[in-house]
Scaffold this motif. Structure first.
Motif, mmCIF file in Angstrom:
data_model
loop_
_atom_site.group_PDB
_atom_site.id
_atom_site.type_symbol
_atom_site.label_atom_id
_atom_site.label_comp_id
_atom_site.label_asym_id
_atom_site.label_seq_id
_atom_site.Cartn_x
_atom_site.Cartn_y
_atom_site.Cartn_z
ATOM 1 N N UNK A 172 0.845 -1.199 0.000
ATOM 2 C CA UNK A 172 0.000 0.000 0.000
ATOM 3 C C UNK A 172 0.875 1.242 0.000
ATOM 4 N N UNK A 173 0.266 2.336 -0.303
ATOM 5 C CA UNK A 173 0.981 3.608 -0.303
ATOM 6 C C UNK A 173 0.102 4.666 0.363
ATOM 7 N N UNK A 174 0.699 5.680 0.951
ATOM 8 C CA UNK A 174 -0.099 6.744 1.558
ATOM 9 C C UNK A 174 -0.912 7.469 0.488
ATOM 10 N N UNK A 175 -2.001 8.108 0.900
ATOM 11 C CA UNK A 175 -2.802 8.845 -0.091
ATOM 12 C C UNK A 175 -1.994 9.954 -0.742
ATOM 13 N N UNK A 176 -2.248 10.160 -2.037
ATOM 14 C CA UNK A 176 -1.607 11.274 -2.725
ATOM 15 C C UNK A 176 -2.404 12.547 -2.476
ATOM 16 N N UNK A 177 -2.050 13.598 -3.192
ATOM 17 C CA UNK A 177 -2.722 14.883 -2.979
ATOM 18 C C UNK A 177 -4.215 14.781 -3.273
ATOM 19 N N UNK A 178 -4.566 14.075 -4.355
ATOM 20 C CA UNK A 178 -5.980 13.888 -4.666
ATOM 21 C C UNK A 178 -6.679 13.051 -3.581
ATOM 22 N N UNK A 197 -20.416 0.290 -5.626
ATOM 23 C CA UNK A 197 -19.834 -0.898 -6.248
ATOM 24 C C UNK A 197 -19.271 -0.563 -7.634
ATOM 25 N N UNK A 198 -19.972 0.283 -8.394
ATOM 26 C CA UNK A 198 -19.488 0.654 -9.731
ATOM 27 C C UNK A 198 -18.139 1.358 -9.658
ATOM 28 N N UNK A 199 -17.987 2.255 -8.672
ATOM 29 C CA UNK A 199 -16.689 2.924 -8.519
ATOM 30 C C UNK A 199 -15.601 1.936 -8.090
ATOM 31 N N UNK A 200 -15.922 1.027 -7.187
ATOM 32 C CA UNK A 200 -14.896 0.164 -6.592
ATOM 33 C C UNK A 200 -14.616 -1.093 -7.406
ATOM 34 N N UNK A 201 -15.500 -1.459 -8.348
ATOM 35 C CA UNK A 201 -15.376 -2.739 -9.038
ATOM 36 C C UNK A 201 -14.036 -2.912 -9.755
ATOM 37 N N UNK A 202 -13.544 -1.939 -10.536
ATOM 38 C CA UNK A 202 -12.238 -2.145 -11.184
ATOM 39 C C UNK A 202 -11.122 -2.403 -10.175
ATOM 40 N N UNK A 203 -11.153 -1.698 -9.073
ATOM 41 C CA UNK A 203 -10.121 -1.890 -8.038
ATOM 42 C C UNK A 203 -10.271 -3.261 -7.374
ATOM 43 N N UNK A 204 -11.509 -3.666 -7.121
ATOM 44 C CA UNK A 204 -11.726 -4.957 -6.470
ATOM 45 C C UNK A 204 -11.296 -6.114 -7.376
ATOM 46 N N UNK A 205 -11.554 -6.013 -8.660
ATOM 47 C CA UNK A 205 -11.160 -7.071 -9.594
ATOM 48 C C UNK A 205 -9.646 -7.166 -9.712
ATOM 49 N N UNK A 261 -7.418 -6.182 -7.171
ATOM 50 C CA UNK A 261 -6.753 -6.446 -5.892
ATOM 51 C C UNK A 261 -7.113 -7.784 -5.267
ATOM 52 N N UNK A 262 -8.244 -8.390 -5.646
ATOM 53 C CA UNK A 262 -8.699 -9.585 -4.946
ATOM 54 C C UNK A 262 -8.945 -10.722 -5.939
ATOM 55 N N UNK A 263 -8.716 -11.961 -5.472
ATOM 56 C CA UNK A 263 -8.907 -13.128 -6.314
ATOM 57 C C UNK A 263 -10.374 -13.490 -6.488
ATOM 58 N N UNK A 264 -11.195 -13.132 -5.509
ATOM 59 C CA UNK A 264 -12.626 -13.422 -5.584
ATOM 60 C C UNK A 264 -13.402 -12.104 -5.513
ATOM 61 N N UNK A 265 -13.432 -11.389 -6.606
ATOM 62 C CA UNK A 265 -14.083 -10.068 -6.586
ATOM 63 C C UNK A 265 -15.591 -10.131 -6.323
ATOM 64 N N UNK A 266 -16.213 -11.275 -6.685
ATOM 65 C CA UNK A 266 -17.663 -11.369 -6.466
ATOM 66 C C UNK A 266 -17.968 -11.288 -4.972
#
Length: 380
Positions: free
Chosen positions: A44-50, A125-133, A135-140
């Motif tokens: 992980x990394x600390x949050x950037x400016x955004x 879920x729509x915002x997080x779905x690309x990140x979840x797919x 970062x995780x092996x079982x995105x469902x």
């Protein structure tokens, strides 16, 4: 369903000072927690400016969680969604969505809060779905878990709203019951005072009319009795009504056992013979029982004046074993009242006696007449 409203005194759409302080503290916790997680977790990394900016926006939106919960939820969902989509670390910022969803469920009706929960869950879920797919092996499974950020706080908010509404209904019911009991108490006081006074005045007026020409001295005595009775009745009525305005009266009246001699005198002045047997003093009785004894005797004698016709009455107040007994009996024509339902006077007497913890009986006597009997428990 009655929804909760914010009554913190802030005007317009501006949040209150307490809500602003809440948002500032939350922003500090979110920023520090996200930074700490980004530094400690591997990969992980600390949050950037955004990330910092979006965390501050999501926290600041909660300052309006009570003024505009729907708007606060929308801003928080978008800010947290973009924050997650940009690859910033998971962490305390997601609690902003939880708090915003809880407030919507707490402060809005079921239909609108349910729609808001569904829309927020879909958007989150729509915002997080690309990140979840990625970062995780079982995105469902993670998608299902992600909806818990909205469903769980919505359920808790709905539960809190239902409990608050039930408490409000209970409070309103208790207030209505107290108001009704107070109205009934005042109605009994007015009925007892006015009913007795008018009964005596009517009897005296009849006696004065009969003796107007033949016995002027008796007419004068009857008129004087009318004056005294009406003055006393008005004073007692004023005392009863003064309780509504919670102010002291300038015309205190004697009730309880201390008032019985004056009550007997007014009834005797009306031409009815009253025999009394009182073996107690006011100091022997609690205040509520003392007042109830007086009202029972007063209303009973009033009924004798109204309904019994020419007769005499006997009043008895004494102690028997562990009870205070009050009896008022006459030999008039009270037996003809058997078929009629109890009037306001008898109902009021029963309510007074039972409110003081006693029992009440009233009915025709064997051989004619009517008898009222009240029993109160002795209190030491």
């Amino acid at each position: 369903m009655v929804t909760r409203r914010d009554n913190d005194g802030a005007s317009g759409w501006l949040p209150s000072g307490a809500d602003c302080r809440y948002a500032v503290v939350l922003a500090v916790l979110v920023l520090s927690g996200s930074t700490l997680i980004g530094e400690l977790l591997e990969g992980a990394r600390p949050p950037d400016a955004w990330g910092f900016a979006l965390a501050m926006i999501s926290s600041a939106a909660l300052a309006w969680r009570r003024k505009a919960p729907m708007a606060a939820l929308a801003v928080t969902v978008v800010a947290v969604g973009v924050y997650t989509l940009l690859g910033n670390p998971y962490g305390p910022i997601h609690l902003c969505m939880v708090l915003a969803m809880f407030e919507v469920a707490l402060r809005r009706p079921f239909a609108s809060s349910c729609l808001a929960c569904g829309a927020a869950a879909v958007a989150g879920v729509a915002f997080a779905l690309p990140r979840l797919m990625m970062d995780f092996r079982q995105p469902v499974l993670m998608v299902i878990a992600w909806t818990g950020w909205f469903v769980v706080p919505w359920l808790l908010g709905r539960l809190a709203q239902v409990r608050q509404a039930a408490a409000d209904r209970m409070r309103h019911a208790l207030m209505a019951k107290a108001a009704l009991e107070e109205r009934m108490r005042i109605a009994r006081e007015v009925h007892d005072v006015a009913g007795h006074g008018f009964a005596v005045v009517a009897m005296q007026a009849g006696a004065a009319q009969v003796a107007l020409d033949a016995r002027p001295d008796q007419t004068k005595a009857a008129l004087e009795a009318i004056r005294l009775t009406s003055t006393q009745a008005l004073a007692e009525l004023r005392s009863a009504l003064d309780t509504i305005h919670a102010r002291d009266t300038d015309c205190p009246t004697a009730t309880g056992l201390r008032g019985l001699p004056a009550l007997m005198s007014r009834v005797r002045a009306g031409g009815m013979l009253v025999e009394q047997e009182v073996n107690l003093s006011a100091e022997d009785l609690p205040e509520d029982i003392d007042a109830a004894v007086y009202r029972v005797v007063q209303e009973s004698l009033t009924n004798v004046l109204r309904h019994a016709g020419p007769t005499s009455a006997k009043v008895r107040v004494c102690r028997e074993a562990d009870e205070i007994v009050v009896e008022v009996a006459d030999r008039g024509r009270g037996v003809v009242q058997r078929a009629k339902p109890p009037g306001r006077g008898l109902t009021g007497m029963r309510a007074r006696v039972e409110a003081a913890g006693g029992s009440f009986l009233a009915g025709p006597r064997v051989g004619g007449g009517f008898e009222v009997r009240a029993r109160f428990p002795c209190q030491t």
